[in-house]
Design a protein around this motif. Sequence first.
Motif, short mmCIF file in Angstrom:
data_model
loop_
_atom_site.label_atom_id
_atom_site.label_comp_id
_atom_site.label_asym_id
_atom_site.label_seq_id
_atom_site.Cartn_x
_atom_site.Cartn_y
_atom_site.Cartn_z
N MET A 324 52.48 -65.92 -21.31
CA MET A 324 51.47 -66.35 -22.35
C MET A 324 50.00 -66.45 -21.77
O MET A 324 50.01 -67.15 -20.55
CB MET A 324 52.04 -67.55 -23.13
N ASN A 325 48.91 -65.97 -22.49
CA ASN A 325 47.76 -65.98 -21.95
C ASN A 325 46.70 -66.07 -23.07
O ASN A 325 46.36 -65.08 -23.63
CB ASN A 325 47.53 -64.76 -21.15
N PRO A 326 46.08 -67.17 -23.02
CA PRO A 326 44.94 -67.43 -24.30
C PRO A 326 43.82 -66.28 -24.03
O PRO A 326 42.91 -66.23 -24.75
CB PRO A 326 44.34 -68.80 -24.16
N ASP A 338 33.67 -73.26 -25.64
CA ASP A 338 34.52 -74.40 -25.21
C ASP A 338 34.83 -74.51 -23.75
O ASP A 338 35.59 -73.38 -23.35
CB ASP A 338 35.73 -74.47 -26.15
N LYS A 339 34.71 -75.38 -23.04
CA LYS A 339 34.64 -75.46 -21.60
C LYS A 339 36.02 -75.46 -21.05
O LYS A 339 36.50 -75.05 -19.98
CB LYS A 339 34.17 -76.68 -21.16
N MET A 340 37.01 -75.98 -21.96
CA MET A 340 38.26 -75.88 -21.63
C MET A 340 38.87 -74.52 -21.77
O MET A 340 39.51 -74.00 -20.94
CB MET A 340 39.37 -77.01 -22.67
N LEU A 345 40.69 -69.08 -19.41
CA LEU A 345 40.70 -67.89 -19.52
C LEU A 345 40.85 -67.23 -17.91
O LEU A 345 41.44 -66.11 -17.84
CB LEU A 345 39.16 -67.20 -19.83
N PHE A 346 40.53 -67.92 -16.94
CA PHE A 346 41.05 -67.76 -15.56
C PHE A 346 42.28 -68.05 -15.07
O PHE A 346 42.93 -67.43 -14.52
CB PHE A 346 39.87 -68.43 -14.64
N ALA A 347 42.81 -69.18 -15.63
CA ALA A 347 43.88 -69.62 -15.14
C ALA A 347 45.42 -69.14 -15.19
O ALA A 347 46.20 -69.00 -14.36
CB ALA A 347 44.15 -71.15 -15.41
N THR A 351 47.74 -67.60 -12.54
CA THR A 351 49.28 -68.28 -12.00
C THR A 351 50.24 -67.11 -12.29
O THR A 351 51.23 -67.12 -11.52
CB THR A 351 49.53 -69.37 -13.04
N HIS A 352 49.99 -66.29 -13.17
CA HIS A 352 51.10 -65.20 -13.46
C HIS A 352 51.25 -64.35 -12.11
O HIS A 352 52.29 -63.74 -11.89
CB HIS A 352 50.77 -64.41 -14.55
#
Length: 447
Positions: A324-326, A338-340, A345-347, A351-352
């Motif tokens: 899953m990926n926002p 939004d800073k979170m 968007l990178f994380a 990780t995948h």
Amino acid sequence: MDPYKYRPSSAYNAPFMTTNAGAPVYNNESALTVGPRGPILLEDYHLVEKIANFTRERMPERIVHARGASAKGFFEVTHDVSNLTCADFLRAPGVQTPVIVRFSTVIHERGSPETIRDPRGFAVKFYTREGNFDIVGNNFPVFFIRDGIQFPDVIHAFKPNPKSHIQEYWRVLDFLSFHPESMLTFAWLFDDVGVPQDYRHMEGFGVHTFTLVNKAGKVTFVKFHWKPTCGVKSMLEEEAIRVGGTNHSHATQDLYESIASGNYPEWKLYIQTLDPADEDKFDFDILDTTQIWPEDLIPLHPVGRLVLNRNIDNFFAENEQLAMNPAHTVPGIHYSDDKMLQARLFAYSDTHRYRIGVNYLQLPVNAPKCAHHNNHYDGCMNFTHRDEEIDYFPSRYDTVRHAEKFPIPAKIIHGKRERCTIPKEDNFTQAGVRYRSWAPDRYKTGL
Ligand code: HEM
């Protein structure tokens, strides 16, 4: 399961045992030895392959949200929102899109009990005709921190002590005491909803502010909310101890058995929308993940319904390998500043690539169900066969062109480079409102 009905799944098509390379295996139960009691021969290729496969059966678990369960179904638009977004899957009431949903706890390991006090993940992947769109949210509408650079710290504080591997609340309180903005999320975690009854009886929230863009390029800020049609139910501490003590997979089991028996879980999707012109009219920052958009000021509007009517066929393929990926959005839905969210968007794809491998998007559960094309290819475990000579762009020999342009937010961004907190911090008002909304007996005891 009826053992007489069971047939090997589609991955295999031989009626007898074979090695991975297809050689027949005439004995899968005795190793090849020197005489009946002698040592095993290294030439027992089947034994070596069998054990080697077995010892590699696990991939790294998710660094957060390792414990989870998935199910499949569809999303159906019930209300017209085409004035707000040009997203194809939201184009008209009645349009259905296949989905897979993964629910999870956050902090503990893959095999941990599902009764612990913890936020729950609520992640939905829509397989749209314009690519996959993922709302990777939680069962709380807010988060502990508002800047993604602090995420590893908040997770470390909640994870077990690195010395003893025991979760200890002094570490949590130590960290959060430096972050008063965590107060509202803290109130959610220690409210009854901190231990949901199961995955069917909980809400879901996109948490972040996203942006809808319509055909004319008009931009609207949006928040996503999922409401379960069977209501929200939680467990009190004693019940959680009893349930978790007898079945550490009770929520996975509840989801699986509900779907298997035809009692399909359903959620309604609502949105809150805000004209960017009104962005500064509130006492809080509308991009702040530690704050809700109060529903009396910004009401909910219905959009559609989500029905889970199919269990997954294989836990590993459709839960462990699910990515899953926002950052996965479609035309008509964009991020916000939004800073979170910006850090997320990178994380996820990062990780995948580590957790699953560079070609994770080729796996059936992650691959888009629509036509797709680019020149990123090869790498470990690539299993596509590209029968083509043109692997660059543009080319006069390749018919593939740019997609049709779609509108994205056109706002001009300016400011100086700086590391700072947002100017409009309001860390306590909403937490106080929530605390005082609790029933008086709970208010008195603080439970
Ligand atoms: C999973 C990072 C904030 C919801 C994950 C994973 C990572 C991650 C690395 C594991 C993904 C995987 O291995 O497949 C981050 C970072 C954040 C952040 C860096 C902040 C900057 C959030 C927030 C929410 C959230 C605010 C809720 C709105 C989830 C969910 C999953 C997840 C639901 C599990 C997805 C699944 O079921 O596969 N996150 N996260 N995360 N995160 Fe976040």
